[in-house]
Design an enzyme around this catalytic site. Structure first.
Site, PDB file in Angstrom:
ATOM      1  N   GLU A  36      29.565  10.065  45.949  1.00 64.24           N
ATOM      2  CA  GLU A  36      29.236  10.670  47.257  1.00 64.24           C
ATOM      3  C   GLU A  36      30.516  10.958  48.035  1.00 64.24           C
ATOM      4  O   GLU A  36      31.512  10.258  47.895  1.00 64.24           O
ATOM      5  CB  GLU A  36      28.368   9.700  48.079  1.00 64.24           C
ATOM      6  CG  GLU A  36      26.948   9.632  47.581  1.00 64.24           C
ATOM      7  CD  GLU A  36      26.128   8.593  48.346  1.00 64.24           C
ATOM      8  OE1 GLU A  36      26.643   7.993  49.310  1.00 64.24           O
ATOM      9  OE2 GLU A  36      24.970   8.397  47.953  1.00 64.24           O
ATOM     10  N   GLN A  94      25.381  36.141  46.469  1.00 60.92           N
ATOM     11  CA  GLN A  94      23.953  35.939  46.180  1.00 60.92           C
ATOM     12  C   GLN A  94      23.205  36.309  47.466  1.00 60.92           C
ATOM     13  O   GLN A  94      22.730  35.458  48.225  1.00 60.92           O
ATOM     14  CB  GLN A  94      23.715  34.470  45.759  1.00 60.92           C
ATOM     15  CG  GLN A  94      22.290  34.138  45.345  1.00 60.92           C
ATOM     16  CD  GLN A  94      21.831  34.764  44.026  1.00 60.92           C
ATOM     17  OE1 GLN A  94      22.633  35.266  43.262  1.00 60.92           O
ATOM     18  NE2 GLN A  94      20.538  34.758  43.772  1.00 60.92           N
ATOM     19  N   HIS A 125      32.146  39.152  51.589  1.00 61.83           N
ATOM     20  CA  HIS A 125      31.475  40.111  50.709  1.00 61.83           C
ATOM     21  C   HIS A 125      30.184  40.598  51.364  1.00 61.83           C
ATOM     22  O   HIS A 125      29.136  39.994  51.215  1.00 61.83           O
ATOM     23  CB  HIS A 125      31.204  39.479  49.345  1.00 61.83           C
ATOM     24  CG  HIS A 125      30.698  40.473  48.355  1.00 61.83           C
ATOM     25  ND1 HIS A 125      31.522  41.333  47.670  1.00 61.83           N
ATOM     26  CD2 HIS A 125      29.451  40.779  47.973  1.00 61.83           C
ATOM     27  CE1 HIS A 125      30.798  42.112  46.901  1.00 61.83           C
ATOM     28  NE2 HIS A 125      29.532  41.800  47.060  1.00 61.83           N
ATOM     29  N   ASP A 166      34.198  49.625  42.159  1.00 64.25           N
ATOM     30  CA  ASP A 166      32.738  49.792  42.287  1.00 64.25           C
ATOM     31  C   ASP A 166      32.397  50.285  43.694  1.00 64.25           C
ATOM     32  O   ASP A 166      33.265  50.343  44.565  1.00 64.25           O
ATOM     33  CB  ASP A 166      31.989  48.483  41.969  1.00 64.25           C
ATOM     34  CG  ASP A 166      32.434  47.313  42.828  1.00 64.25           C
ATOM     35  OD1 ASP A 166      32.957  47.543  43.927  1.00 64.25           O
ATOM     36  OD2 ASP A 166      32.259  46.159  42.392  1.00 64.25           O
ATOM     37  N   LYS A 189      29.986  50.968  39.002  1.00 64.64           N
ATOM     38  CA  LYS A 189      29.910  49.832  38.060  1.00 64.64           C
ATOM     39  C   LYS A 189      28.460  49.488  37.799  1.00 64.64           C
ATOM     40  O   LYS A 189      27.641  49.500  38.701  1.00 64.64           O
ATOM     41  CB  LYS A 189      30.623  48.633  38.698  1.00 64.64           C
ATOM     42  CG  LYS A 189      30.447  47.312  37.989  1.00 64.64           C
ATOM     43  CD  LYS A 189      31.402  46.248  38.533  1.00 64.64           C
ATOM     44  CE  LYS A 189      30.839  45.474  39.702  1.00 64.64           C
ATOM     45  NZ  LYS A 189      31.734  44.433  40.206  1.00 64.64           N
ATOM     46  N   ARG A 191      26.430  46.279  36.458  1.00 62.94           N
ATOM     47  CA  ARG A 191      26.607  44.884  36.073  1.00 62.94           C
ATOM     48  C   ARG A 191      25.406  44.421  35.265  1.00 62.94           C
ATOM     49  O   ARG A 191      24.271  44.580  35.685  1.00 62.94           O
ATOM     50  CB  ARG A 191      26.788  44.005  37.316  1.00 62.94           C
ATOM     51  CG  ARG A 191      27.085  42.566  36.962  1.00 62.94           C
ATOM     52  CD  ARG A 191      27.381  41.706  38.171  1.00 62.94           C
ATOM     53  NE  ARG A 191      28.742  41.823  38.696  1.00 62.94           N
ATOM     54  CZ  ARG A 191      29.831  41.327  38.112  1.00 62.94           C
ATOM     55  NH1 ARG A 191      29.724  40.709  36.952  1.00 62.94           N
ATOM     56  NH2 ARG A 191      31.009  41.451  38.675  1.00 62.94           N
ATOM     57  N   SER A 219      37.054  37.552  40.098  1.00 63.53           N
ATOM     58  CA  SER A 219      36.508  36.285  39.633  1.00 63.53           C
ATOM     59  C   SER A 219      36.803  36.156  38.134  1.00 63.53           C
ATOM     60  O   SER A 219      37.851  35.652  37.747  1.00 63.53           O
ATOM     61  CB  SER A 219      35.005  36.234  39.940  1.00 63.53           C
ATOM     62  OG  SER A 219      34.450  35.028  39.484  1.00 63.53           O
ATOM     63  N   GLY A 221      37.424  38.689  36.287  1.00 62.79           N
ATOM     64  CA  GLY A 221      38.362  39.773  35.995  1.00 62.79           C
ATOM     65  C   GLY A 221      37.752  40.958  35.265  1.00 62.79           C
ATOM     66  O   GLY A 221      38.405  41.982  35.086  1.00 62.79           O
ATOM     67  N   THR A 223      35.582  43.197  36.132  1.00 60.00           N
ATOM     68  CA  THR A 223      35.527  44.411  36.951  1.00 60.00           C
ATOM     69  C   THR A 223      36.871  45.148  36.931  1.00 60.00           C
ATOM     70  O   THR A 223      36.926  46.369  37.040  1.00 60.00           O
ATOM     71  CB  THR A 223      35.136  44.033  38.403  1.00 60.00           C
ATOM     72  OG1 THR A 223      33.863  43.388  38.362  1.00 60.00           O
ATOM     73  CG2 THR A 223      35.083  45.229  39.330  1.00 60.00           C
TER      74      THR A 223
HETATM   75  C1  R5P Z   1      31.367  42.171  43.543  1.00 63.48           C
HETATM   76  O1  R5P Z   1      30.879  43.260  43.399  1.00 63.48           O
HETATM   77  C2  R5P Z   1      32.772  41.987  43.974  1.00 63.48           C
HETATM   78  O2  R5P Z   1      33.171  42.960  44.877  1.00 63.48           O
HETATM   79  C3  R5P Z   1      33.748  41.948  42.807  1.00 63.48           C
HETATM   80  O3  R5P Z   1      33.835  43.227  42.236  1.00 63.48           O
HETATM   81  C4  R5P Z   1      33.322  40.950  41.781  1.00 63.48           C
HETATM   82  O4  R5P Z   1      33.022  39.725  42.368  1.00 63.48           O
HETATM   83  C5  R5P Z   1      34.385  40.752  40.727  1.00 63.48           C
HETATM   84  O5  R5P Z   1      33.891  39.874  39.768  1.00 63.48           O
HETATM   85  P1  R5P Z   1      34.525  39.797  38.331  1.00 63.48           P
HETATM   86  O6  R5P Z   1      36.007  39.606  38.506  1.00 63.48           O
HETATM   87  O7  R5P Z   1      33.885  38.581  37.715  1.00 63.48           O
HETATM   88  O8  R5P Z   1      34.190  41.028  37.596  1.00 63.48           O
END
Ligand code: R5P
Length: 286
Positions: A36, A94, A125, A166, A189, A191, A219, A221, A223
């Site tokens: 905890e 989310q 975001h 995107d 994009k 997904r 995140s 990478g 994208t």
């Molecule tokens: C979502 O659309 C955000 O703008 C980023 O494009 C997204 O989080 C990038 O995620 P990742 O690096 O996993 O593709």
């Protein structure tokens, strides 16, 4: 004013405190033997203006509970005003129930952080919701690193071509390109999963160009990896990926560099390429 730092933001919080000429203190965060959370303020907060700086990566779930416990405790201990600075605010992607029965995390996260008198963040975001006020009841302030990124691009590239990977990235890529008078292309994009995306670069003319891909978050990478591959094939002279929040999970940084791209982020999350300093933007807002 006292600036308190959560585990994830100690360097940034120190910089902010120096700029504000305010006291700095790290929150004492430990785990009880059963796991905890234990949290303690090591400086008096009664009648003080308390600022808690805690970014939401790494360990976003823990970062949320640390932020909530810290804000609530500061209030209980009599702080005059409690501001939570979450340079990178997690849980914002989310933003709907994509599948039946899912938790819509952004609303629940905001409901907890409403305990603060004010929440400040950078480039949250915002996709399916237009403003922080749609999920927060407390006062919020949305800052942007766009100006800093513009300065970075202007300083390092003569005639850059800015690409947004995107449709959501227009908020950063298009705006930045307009301000520095650069050519801009916003890609589309699709997904499939959190690690599988498809992006098609249709424009021609990238040959010999310094291309700068700008997005809010990197995140996994993927994208970025998709367009880098295609831009390189099209003969781009260089490809640089700039993001505000560099999470770089699953060895993303290594993969991007291996693909031949230069990578730069701000220090909303500390990482080996967090060269763009947002301390000034935050301290001005405070
Ligand atoms: C979502 O659309 C955000 O703008 C980023 O494009 C997204 O989080 C990038 O995620 P990742 O690096 O996993 O593709």
């Amino acid at each position: 004013m006292i600036i308190f730092a959560g585990e994830n933001s100690q360097e940034l919080a120190k910089k902010i405190a120096r700029k504000k000429k305010a006291q700095y203190s790290a929150l004492r965060i430990r785990s009880f033997p059963d796991g905890e959370l234990y949290l303690r303020f090591m400086k008096e907060v009664k009648r003080k203006e308390v600022v808690i700086v805690q970014t939401f990566f790494p360990n976003p779930n823990k970062a949320l509970i640390v932020s909530y416990f810290a804000v609530k405790t500061a209030k209980e201990l009599g702080a005059k005003k409690v501001t939570l600075v979450a340079p990178y605010l997690g849980f914002m992607r989310q933003d709907k129930r994509f599948h039946k029965g899912e938790c819509q995390s952004n609303r629940i996260m905001a409901g907890l952080l409403d305990a603060a008198d004010r929440v400040i963040t950078l480039d949250p975001h915002l996709h399916r919701i237009a403003s922080m006020d749609e999920i927060f009841k407390t006062k919020t302030r949305k800052l942007s690193a766009n100006k800093l990124i513009e300065e970075y691009i202007k300083k390092n590239y003569k005639d850059p071509w800015v690409v947004g990977p995107d449709s959501e990235s227009y908020q950063w890529a298009r705006t930045i390109a307009e301000h520095i008078d650069a050519h801009a292309t916003i890609l589309r994009k699709k997904r499939y999963t959190s690690t599988k995306v498809r992006i098609l670069v249709k424009d021609k003319g990238f040959k010999g160009k310094d291309v700068v891909i700008v997005d809010d978050i990197i995140s996994t990478g993927h994208t970025m990896l998709e367009p880098i591959k295609q831009l390189k094939k099209m003969g781009a002279k260089s490809v640089t990926c700039i993001c505000i929040h560099g999470l770089f999970v699953h060895d993303a940084l290594k993969k991007l560099k291996k693909m031949g791209a230069k990578v730069v982020s701000t220090n909303t999350i500390e990482n080996p390429v967090s060269k763009i300093d947002v301390a000034g933007v935050i301290s001005e807002a405070l």
